[in-house]
Design an enzyme around this catalytic site. Structure first.
Site, PDB file in Angstrom:
ATOM      1  N   LYS A  69       0.836  -1.220   0.000  1.00  0.00           N
ATOM      2  CA  LYS A  69       0.000   0.000   0.000  1.00  0.00           C
ATOM      3  C   LYS A  69       0.863   1.259   0.000  1.00  0.00           C
ATOM      4  O   LYS A  69       0.676   2.162  -0.810  1.00  0.00           O
ATOM      5  CB  LYS A  69      -0.922   0.033   1.242  1.00  0.00           C
ATOM      6  CG  LYS A  69      -1.874  -1.141   1.367  1.00  0.00           C
ATOM      7  CD  LYS A  69      -2.786  -1.018   2.570  1.00  0.00           C
ATOM      8  CE  LYS A  69      -2.086  -1.073   3.928  1.00  0.00           C
ATOM      9  NZ  LYS A  69      -1.414  -2.356   4.224  1.00  0.00           N
ATOM     10  N   ARG A 114      11.750  -2.151  11.545  1.00  0.00           N
ATOM     11  CA  ARG A 114      10.500  -1.555  12.040  1.00  0.00           C
ATOM     12  C   ARG A 114      10.003  -2.365  13.231  1.00  0.00           C
ATOM     13  O   ARG A 114       9.982  -3.601  13.165  1.00  0.00           O
ATOM     14  CB  ARG A 114       9.463  -1.535  10.903  1.00  0.00           C
ATOM     15  CG  ARG A 114       8.464  -0.404  11.042  1.00  0.00           C
ATOM     16  CD  ARG A 114       7.588  -0.285   9.815  1.00  0.00           C
ATOM     17  NE  ARG A 114       6.247  -0.795  10.052  1.00  0.00           N
ATOM     18  CZ  ARG A 114       5.221  -0.621   9.236  1.00  0.00           C
ATOM     19  NH1 ARG A 114       5.388   0.053   8.108  1.00  0.00           N
ATOM     20  NH2 ARG A 114       4.037  -1.120   9.505  1.00  0.00           N
TER      21      ARG A 114
END
Ligand code: AP5
Length: 185
Positions: free
Chosen positions: A13, A131
């Site tokens: 995305k 992350r």
């Protein structure tokens, strides 16, 4: 144009949203990016969001909806926007309807990617970027949360005739071409 980009964690995305929004000359609005910027800046919003993000949970609707109301009221969103990662709950769908008032979305794009490829992409990003929500247990939970809370929203947008599916497998460039074709069809 007002577009929503949906898909599970790792679908691409964020990668596609930057390119597609740039191509169409509209604002790219990513709730995940806004939360991460607040976490990095140590704002009260970031402090609150971080504990949910690190656990792979959604930040509460009351927080997320207020944030998106503010963001979509900014002037760069007037020509249009591409929402990346919002809405993710039925409550968020209702709030987005309220924000849009008399206008409507043009398209909701659902990106589909094989589970093995999703896991491969997120494992690679964990190595490359570290992350904090890209470890195996949290990735698994993020997938479960997506399936339980966000995947059902596609039926809402399908009923409204707004939903298009795009194959998110293959190169970034191929996927961009498919999204642009789906938006103009
Ligand atoms: P968010 O940052 O939106 O995370 P996510 O939905 O889990 O999505 P990802 O960023 O992991 O994946 P992506 O689909 O954007 O793919 P990407 O392009 O990065 O949200 C994070 C957290 O914030 C949530 O868990 C939640 O806590 C909170 N949050 C956000 N929105 C919220 C909301 N509305 N309500 C409540 N809470 C919310 O690609 C992934 C990797 O694959 C990258 O390394 C990329 O380089 C690579 N890649 C991309 N495309 C390809 C390709 N075609 N081939 C090979 N590799 C590729």
């Amino acid at each position: 144009m007002r577009i929503v980009l949906m898909g599970p964690p790792g679908a691409g995305k964020g990668t596609q949203a930057v390119v597609v929004a740039g191509h169409l000359g509209i604002a790219h609005v990513s709730t995940g990016d806004i939360f991460r910027a607040n976490v990095a800046a140590g704002t009260p919003l970031g402090v609150e969001a971080k504990r949910f993000m690190d656990a792979g949970e959604y930040v509460p609707d009351s927080v997320t909806n207020g944030m998106i109301r503010q963001r979509l009221a900014e002037s760069d969103c007037s020509p249009g926007f591409l929402l990346d990662g919002y809405p993710r709950t039925l409550d968020q769908v209702h709030v987005l309807d309220e924000i849009l008032a008399d206008s409507t979305l043009d398209r909701v794009v659902e990106m589909t990617v094989d589970m093995d490829e999703l896991v491969r992409r997120l494992a690679k990003r964990a190595q490359d970027q570290g992350r904090t929500d890209d470890n195996v247990d949290v990735i698994r939970h993020r997938m479960d949360v997506y399936i339980a809370q966000t995947a059902p929203l596609t039926a809402v947008y399908a009923d409204r005739g707004l939903l298009v599916h795009v194959d998110g497998m293959g190169t970034v460039e191929d996927v961009t071409s498919r999204i642009l074709a789906a938006l103009t069809s």
